[in-house]
Design a protein around this motif. Structure first.
Motif, PDB file in Angstrom:
ATOM      1  N   GLN A  39      30.973-118.800 -38.946  1.00 18.13           N
ATOM      2  CA  GLN A  39      30.864-117.373 -38.652  1.00 18.13           C
ATOM      3  C   GLN A  39      30.623-116.611 -39.939  1.00 18.13           C
ATOM      4  OE1 GLN A  39      34.095-115.670 -36.384  1.00 18.13           O
ATOM      5  NE2 GLN A  39      32.789-113.991 -35.692  1.00 18.13           N
ATOM      6  N   ALA A  40      29.489-115.966 -40.009  1.00 17.94           N
ATOM      7  CA  ALA A  40      29.145-115.140 -41.153  1.00 17.94           C
ATOM      8  C   ALA A  40      29.639-113.714 -40.912  1.00 17.94           C
ATOM      9  CB  ALA A  40      27.633-115.147 -41.363  1.00 17.94           C
ATOM     10  N   PRO A  41      29.853-112.946 -41.976  1.00 19.59           N
ATOM     11  CA  PRO A  41      30.320-111.567 -41.815  1.00 19.59           C
ATOM     12  C   PRO A  41      29.391-110.758 -40.912  1.00 19.59           C
ATOM     13  CG  PRO A  41      30.463-112.230 -44.098  1.00 19.59           C
ATOM     14  CD  PRO A  41      29.738-113.336 -43.393  1.00 19.59           C
ATOM     15  N   GLY A  42      29.974-110.113 -39.913  1.00 21.79           N
ATOM     16  CA  GLY A  42      29.194-109.281 -39.009  1.00 21.79           C
ATOM     17  C   GLY A  42      28.396-110.021 -37.969  1.00 21.79           C
ATOM     18  N   LYS A  43      28.559-111.334 -37.908  1.00 19.15           N
ATOM     19  CA  LYS A  43      27.787-112.129 -36.945  1.00 19.15           C
ATOM     20  C   LYS A  43      28.720-112.892 -36.010  1.00 19.15           C
ATOM     21  CE  LYS A  43      23.642-112.741 -39.760  1.00 19.15           C
ATOM     22  NZ  LYS A  43      22.655-113.723 -40.283  1.00 19.15           N
ATOM     23  N   GLU A  44      28.173-113.337 -34.905  1.00 21.84           N
ATOM     24  CA  GLU A  44      28.952-114.145 -33.973  1.00 21.84           C
ATOM     25  C   GLU A  44      29.098-115.581 -34.487  1.00 21.84           C
ATOM     26  OE1 GLU A  44      27.760-111.852 -29.801  1.00 21.84           O
ATOM     27  OE2 GLU A  44      27.289-113.970 -30.074  1.00 21.84           O
ATOM     28  N   ARG A  45      30.136-116.222 -34.015  1.00 20.65           N
ATOM     29  CA  ARG A  45      30.334-117.624 -34.362  1.00 20.65           C
ATOM     30  C   ARG A  45      29.229-118.478 -33.748  1.00 20.65           C
ATOM     31  NH1 ARG A  45      36.173-119.549 -33.118  1.00 20.65           N
ATOM     32  NH2 ARG A  45      35.494-118.973 -31.022  1.00 20.65           N
ATOM     33  N   GLU A  46      28.740-119.434 -34.504  1.00 26.56           N
ATOM     34  CA  GLU A  46      27.680-120.305 -33.994  1.00 26.56           C
ATOM     35  C   GLU A  46      28.030-121.768 -34.243  1.00 26.56           C
ATOM     36  OE1 GLU A  46      23.905-120.195 -35.966  1.00 26.56           O
ATOM     37  OE2 GLU A  46      24.778-119.907 -37.952  1.00 26.56           O
ATOM     38  N   VAL A  93      32.260-118.662 -42.962  1.00 25.33           N
ATOM     39  CA  VAL A  93      33.489-119.437 -42.846  1.00 25.33           C
ATOM     40  C   VAL A  93      33.212-120.552 -41.845  1.00 25.33           C
ATOM     41  CG1 VAL A  93      35.917-119.436 -42.190  1.00 25.33           C
ATOM     42  CG2 VAL A  93      34.930-117.452 -43.376  1.00 25.33           C
ATOM     43  N   TYR A  94      33.514-121.769 -42.254  1.00 28.67           N
ATOM     44  CA  TYR A  94      33.257-122.941 -41.427  1.00 28.67           C
ATOM     45  C   TYR A  94      34.548-123.426 -40.780  1.00 28.67           C
ATOM     46  CZ  TYR A  94      28.478-123.313 -43.077  1.00 28.67           C
ATOM     47  OH  TYR A  94      27.142-123.065 -43.337  1.00 28.67           O
ATOM     48  N   TYR A  95      34.487-123.650 -39.483  1.00 21.98           N
ATOM     49  CA  TYR A  95      35.631-124.098 -38.709  1.00 21.98           C
ATOM     50  C   TYR A  95      35.329-125.437 -38.048  1.00 21.98           C
ATOM     51  CZ  TYR A  95      36.804-119.096 -38.871  1.00 21.98           C
ATOM     52  OH  TYR A  95      37.088-117.805 -39.277  1.00 21.98           O
ATOM     53  N   CYS A  96      36.346-126.290 -37.971  1.00 19.19           N
ATOM     54  CA  CYS A  96      36.203-127.467 -37.134  1.00 19.19           C
ATOM     55  C   CYS A  96      37.072-127.277 -35.889  1.00 19.19           C
ATOM     56  CB  CYS A  96      36.546-128.755 -37.867  1.00 19.19           C
ATOM     57  SG  CYS A  96      38.260-128.931 -38.382  1.00 19.19           S
ATOM     58  N   ALA A  97      36.688-127.962 -34.832  1.00 13.86           N
ATOM     59  CA  ALA A  97      37.368-127.810 -33.554  1.00 13.86           C
ATOM     60  C   ALA A  97      37.346-129.132 -32.796  1.00 13.86           C
ATOM     61  CB  ALA A  97      36.683-126.725 -32.726  1.00 13.86           C
ATOM     62  N   GLY A  98      38.365-129.333 -31.961  1.00 13.73           N
ATOM     63  CA  GLY A  98      38.489-130.558 -31.191  1.00 13.73           C
ATOM     64  C   GLY A  98      38.354-130.320 -29.697  1.00 13.73           C
ATOM     65  N   ASP A  99      37.618-131.178 -29.029  1.00 14.61           N
ATOM     66  CA  ASP A  99      37.368-131.098 -27.591  1.00 14.61           C
ATOM     67  C   ASP A  99      37.812-132.393 -26.933  1.00 14.61           C
ATOM     68  OD1 ASP A  99      34.265-131.175 -25.639  1.00 14.61           O
ATOM     69  OD2 ASP A  99      36.337-130.778 -25.025  1.00 14.61           O
TER      70      ASP A  99
END
Length: 125
Positions: A39-46, A93-99
């Protein structure tokens, strides 16, 4: 308790490389697909990239295809994101996620059950 911890972010010049790590604990890592989002500032998470648990199949966003590589080490409960040829537009900002899905992975944030706190990446000269 389920936990994902990202590391490896920082400041890098355009054209440079970084390797992000995502360390998992508190859940059955082998049964989970893992995704990287940003997610970049002012943008949606991708969605950036994801990797399945069953056969290690991967999927990449078009914007990073050929530059980023996702991999996992189930023995270490860790997923990596190798980022090469970085561009200023990769700053986020880079995020990791679990499914909890052992069969495949998709880059849809609603699919993911657990999220890390994120690690910032800045690409600038």
């Amino acid at each position: 308790q389920e936990q994902l911890v990202e590391s490896g972010g920082g400041l890098v010049q355009p054209g440079g490389s970084l390797r992000l790590s995502c360390a998992a604990s508190g859940f059955t890592f082998d049964y989970h697909a893992i995704g990287w989002f940003r997610q970049a500032p002012g943008k949606e998470r991708e969605g950036v990239a994801c990797i399945s648990s069953s056969n290690g199949g991967t999927y990449y966003a078009d914007s990073v295809k050929g530059r980023f590589t996702i991999s996992r080490d189930n023995a270490k409960n860790t997923v990596y994101l190798q980022m090469n040829s970085l561009k200023p537009e990769d700053t986020a900002v880079y995020y990791c996620a679990g499914d909890l899905n052992p069969l495949y992975c998709i880059l849809a944030s609603y699919e993911y059950d657990y999220w890390g706190q994120g690690t910032p990446v800045t690409v600038s000269s």
